[in-house]
Enzyme design. Structure first.
Site, PDB file in Angstrom:
ATOM      1  N   HIS A 110       0.844  -1.198   0.000  1.00 43.28           N
ATOM      2  CA  HIS A 110       0.000   0.000   0.000  1.00 43.28           C
ATOM      3  C   HIS A 110       0.873   1.239   0.000  1.00 43.28           C
ATOM      4  CE1 HIS A 110       0.848   1.039   4.193  1.00 43.28           C
ATOM      5  NE2 HIS A 110       0.579  -0.193   4.528  1.00 43.28           N
ATOM      6  N   ASN A 136      -4.387  -6.633  12.418  1.00 46.09           N
ATOM      7  CA  ASN A 136      -4.406  -5.173  12.528  1.00 46.09           C
ATOM      8  C   ASN A 136      -4.163  -4.567  11.155  1.00 46.09           C
ATOM      9  OD1 ASN A 136      -4.677  -5.187  15.425  1.00 46.09           O
ATOM     10  ND2 ASN A 136      -2.526  -5.779  15.522  1.00 46.09           N
ATOM     11  N   LEU A 137      -5.140  -3.901  10.603  1.00 48.09           N
ATOM     12  CA  LEU A 137      -5.104  -3.415   9.234  1.00 48.09           C
ATOM     13  C   LEU A 137      -3.872  -2.555   8.944  1.00 48.09           C
ATOM     14  CD1 LEU A 137      -6.571  -3.187   6.502  1.00 48.09           C
ATOM     15  CD2 LEU A 137      -7.746  -1.161   7.418  1.00 48.09           C
ATOM     16  N   ASP A 138      -3.111  -2.956   7.929  1.00 49.53           N
ATOM     17  CA  ASP A 138      -1.932  -2.223   7.446  1.00 49.53           C
ATOM     18  C   ASP A 138      -0.877  -1.973   8.530  1.00 49.53           C
ATOM     19  OD1 ASP A 138      -2.857  -2.106   4.851  1.00 49.53           O
ATOM     20  OD2 ASP A 138      -3.883  -0.198   5.136  1.00 49.53           O
ATOM     21  N   GLN A 139      -0.850  -2.806   9.570  1.00 49.49           N
ATOM     22  CA  GLN A 139       0.121  -2.608  10.646  1.00 49.49           C
ATOM     23  C   GLN A 139       1.018  -3.830  10.842  1.00 49.49           C
ATOM     24  OE1 GLN A 139      -1.470  -0.854  14.295  1.00 49.49           O
ATOM     25  NE2 GLN A 139      -3.219  -0.053  13.157  1.00 49.49           N
TER      26      GLN A 139
END
Length: 278
Positions: free
Chosen positions: A187, A221-224
């Protein structure tokens, strides 16, 4: 003798004693537990065990025995071990083609086989057909139902690595926990200042001078998740929004490919939620 390492994922309804059941199983087979990670979210239990064997182990029998245990305990269990020299890759897509095109164009350089492409729609099916790779469209709007089907497809093709090539859905813990450190996403590195699908537009409006992209392992954990690789480019003052997006999308594709190569070449190891290059 080189030790054998088996990764075990256990997913199901949370209840007392399930951790002991599977750790004791590993001990009974002569295994040594090197890693254990467990999570509970809204009654859903997920655990990852990494078990090593210093002596010869019959991996097929181990897999068979643990599946018998999983049925008894009513848990969904899968095992992963590096017995295959060529790893099987699933690429998940929506409709943006560049990441998939880049992966397919460089398929011969990957130490693995692109076994299946799974799409939320059929837009990119012609690319799969041209590459002679099976394409499965899973168009369910309810993500839980879609994930059930994706899991079955991944089991069918014995998938080792999942690449999210601009797959525009959020994966649930129920899915992610089944493939720990084996799902790679890409991303723009514009979060948290510019979140969402319009990240490039927001960055353009604010006059951002440098745009980066991040490839990372996927967690609940989204995008982490643990960061694998990052890169960036400078924004020219004369760049239009479309030109900025084009540069960013190319960099996303190249960075995702690099992360896949590093994973497939066994150059990455996750310790304490950080990725270390071997």
């Amino acid at each position: 003798m080189k030790k054998t390492v088996v990764g075990i994922t256990v997913v199901g309804k949370d209840r007392e004693g399930i951790v002991a059941t599977f750790t004791n199983f590993a001990f009974s087979k002569g295994g040594n537990i090197e890693k254990v990670n467990q999570n509970v979210i809204k009654g859903l239990f997920g655990m990852y065990l990494e078990v090593s064997f210093s002596k010869a182990v019959d991996v097929k029998k181990f897999d068979s025995d643990i599946q018998s245990l999983s049925k008894k305990e009513k848990m969904d269990v899968s095992t992963h071990h590096e017995t295959n020299s060529q790893k099987n890759i699933a690429v998940l897509v929506t409709k943006e083609p560049l990441c998939l095109e880049t992966i397919l164009a460089n398929a011969k350089s990957l130490k693995g086989k692109i076994s299946v492409i799974i799409g939320t729609e059929k837009t990119l099916e012609p690319l799969a057909k041209k590459a002679k790779i099976p394409f499965v469209a899973i168009e369910d709007k309810v993500q839980d139902k879609a994930e059930e089907k994706i899991i079955q497809v991944c089991k069918q093709y014995n998938i080792d690595l999942i690449s999210l090539a601009r797959y525009m859905r959020i994966l649930s813990p129920n899915f992610v926990w089944r493939y720990p450190n084996r799902i790679i996403n890409i991303h723009p590195s514009l979060l948290p200042a510019f979140p969402g699908a319009s990240a490039y537009a927001q960055a353009f409006e604010r006059g951002t001078k440098i745009v980066g992209v991040t490839s990372h392992y996927v967690t609940e954990n989204l995008d982490q998740g643990p960061i694998i690789f990052q890169d960036s480019f400078k924004v020219d003052p004369n760049d239009t929004l479309e030109k900025m997006k084009a540069k960013g999308q190319k960099l996303e594709a190249d960075t995702l490919l690099k992360a896949m190569k590093m994973h497939l070449e066994n150059k990455l190891e996750v310790r304490w939620r950080k990725v270390h290059i071997k």
